[in-house]
Write a protein that holds these residues in place. Sequence first.
Motif, PDB file in Angstrom:
ATOM      1  N   LYS A  66      68.242   8.814  30.101  1.00 30.19           N
ATOM      2  CA  LYS A  66      66.936   8.657  30.746  1.00 30.19           C
ATOM      3  C   LYS A  66      66.867   7.432  31.664  1.00 30.19           C
ATOM      4  O   LYS A  66      66.409   7.563  32.802  1.00 30.19           O
ATOM      5  CB  LYS A  66      65.844   8.613  29.674  1.00 30.19           C
ATOM      6  CG  LYS A  66      64.452   8.574  30.217  1.00 30.19           C
ATOM      7  CD  LYS A  66      64.016   9.912  30.734  1.00 30.19           C
ATOM      8  CE  LYS A  66      62.527   9.870  31.047  1.00 30.19           C
ATOM      9  NZ  LYS A  66      62.065  11.055  31.701  1.00 30.19           N
ATOM     10  N   PRO A  67      67.304   6.233  31.241  1.00 29.46           N
ATOM     11  CA  PRO A  67      67.251   5.089  32.162  1.00 29.46           C
ATOM     12  C   PRO A  67      68.088   5.306  33.433  1.00 29.46           C
ATOM     13  O   PRO A  67      67.686   4.894  34.521  1.00 29.46           O
ATOM     14  CB  PRO A  67      67.803   3.929  31.336  1.00 29.46           C
ATOM     15  CG  PRO A  67      67.564   4.313  29.921  1.00 29.46           C
ATOM     16  CD  PRO A  67      67.705   5.810  29.895  1.00 29.46           C
ATOM     17  N   MET A  69      68.722   8.265  34.818  1.00 29.88           N
ATOM     18  CA  MET A  69      67.989   9.244  35.630  1.00 29.88           C
ATOM     19  C   MET A  69      66.844   8.576  36.389  1.00 29.88           C
ATOM     20  O   MET A  69      66.640   8.836  37.579  1.00 29.88           O
ATOM     21  CB  MET A  69      67.437  10.365  34.751  1.00 29.88           C
ATOM     22  CG  MET A  69      68.482  11.305  34.192  1.00 29.88           C
ATOM     23  SD  MET A  69      67.771  12.734  33.355  1.00 29.88           S
ATOM     24  CE  MET A  69      67.227  12.026  31.816  1.00 29.88           C
ATOM     25  N   GLU A  70      66.101   7.714  35.698  1.00 29.77           N
ATOM     26  CA  GLU A  70      64.976   7.036  36.339  1.00 29.77           C
ATOM     27  C   GLU A  70      65.449   6.105  37.452  1.00 29.77           C
ATOM     28  O   GLU A  70      64.834   6.036  38.516  1.00 29.77           O
ATOM     29  CB  GLU A  70      64.169   6.257  35.301  1.00 29.77           C
ATOM     30  CG  GLU A  70      63.385   7.164  34.377  1.00 29.77           C
ATOM     31  CD  GLU A  70      62.693   6.426  33.242  1.00 29.77           C
ATOM     32  OE1 GLU A  70      62.972   5.218  33.036  1.00 29.77           O
ATOM     33  OE2 GLU A  70      61.878   7.062  32.555  1.00 29.77           O
ATOM     34  N   ARG A  71      66.549   5.410  37.215  1.00 23.60           N
ATOM     35  CA  ARG A  71      67.086   4.496  38.237  1.00 23.60           C
ATOM     36  C   ARG A  71      67.526   5.275  39.478  1.00 23.60           C
ATOM     37  O   ARG A  71      67.241   4.868  40.606  1.00 23.60           O
ATOM     38  CB  ARG A  71      68.258   3.703  37.659  1.00 23.60           C
ATOM     39  CG  ARG A  71      68.814   2.704  38.631  1.00 23.60           C
ATOM     40  CD  ARG A  71      69.785   1.733  37.957  1.00 23.60           C
ATOM     41  NE  ARG A  71      70.340   0.856  38.964  1.00 23.60           N
ATOM     42  CZ  ARG A  71      71.623   0.780  39.255  1.00 23.60           C
ATOM     43  NH1 ARG A  71      72.501   1.479  38.584  1.00 23.60           N
ATOM     44  NH2 ARG A  71      72.051  -0.031  40.193  1.00 23.60           N
ATOM     45  N   TRP A  73      66.414   8.199  40.432  1.00 19.44           N
ATOM     46  CA  TRP A  73      65.214   8.720  41.085  1.00 19.44           C
ATOM     47  C   TRP A  73      64.571   7.628  41.946  1.00 19.44           C
ATOM     48  O   TRP A  73      64.225   7.856  43.102  1.00 19.44           O
ATOM     49  CB  TRP A  73      64.231   9.226  40.033  1.00 19.44           C
ATOM     50  CG  TRP A  73      63.031   9.866  40.654  1.00 19.44           C
ATOM     51  CD1 TRP A  73      61.837   9.270  40.943  1.00 19.44           C
ATOM     52  CD2 TRP A  73      62.918  11.219  41.093  1.00 19.44           C
ATOM     53  NE1 TRP A  73      60.984  10.158  41.534  1.00 19.44           N
ATOM     54  CE2 TRP A  73      61.623  11.370  41.632  1.00 19.44           C
ATOM     55  CE3 TRP A  73      63.787  12.306  41.078  1.00 19.44           C
ATOM     56  CZ2 TRP A  73      61.179  12.576  42.156  1.00 19.44           C
ATOM     57  CZ3 TRP A  73      63.329  13.513  41.601  1.00 19.44           C
ATOM     58  CH2 TRP A  73      62.042  13.629  42.120  1.00 19.44           C
ATOM     59  N   ASN A  74      64.418   6.431  41.376  1.00 24.24           N
ATOM     60  CA  ASN A  74      63.795   5.328  42.105  1.00 24.24           C
ATOM     61  C   ASN A  74      64.612   4.911  43.324  1.00 24.24           C
ATOM     62  O   ASN A  74      64.059   4.665  44.402  1.00 24.24           O
ATOM     63  CB  ASN A  74      63.564   4.133  41.179  1.00 24.24           C
ATOM     64  CG  ASN A  74      62.523   4.425  40.126  1.00 24.24           C
ATOM     65  OD1 ASN A  74      61.626   5.241  40.332  1.00 24.24           O
ATOM     66  ND2 ASN A  74      62.639   3.769  38.983  1.00 24.24           N
TER      67      ASN A  74
END
Length: 86
Positions: A66-67, A69-71, A73-74
């Motif tokens: 998850k971290p 994926m979020e990075r 995406w950002n």
Amino acid sequence: MYFVRLAFRLMSLSPLEQSAAKGVWSEVMCVTKDGLEQRALHGPSCSAEFVGPVGQGTLNAHAHDKPVMERLWNLSENDAGFAWTL
């Protein structure tokens, strides 16, 4: 201009090159086939997953992190200069 024509001619002889119709097979399969694993990669299944019939490929463990994926995406929103809003 000659170099561009030569480059496209050489690419058309490559086993990695395919028609647009074949290029969308994995997307069509994902939309129409029942029972596919949700968190999986679907695409070419032969020769290091670069060519071949569409099937389930190898999805690395960090793709479920998850971290990470979020990075990604950002970073993608930042680089594209576009932010999705819900």
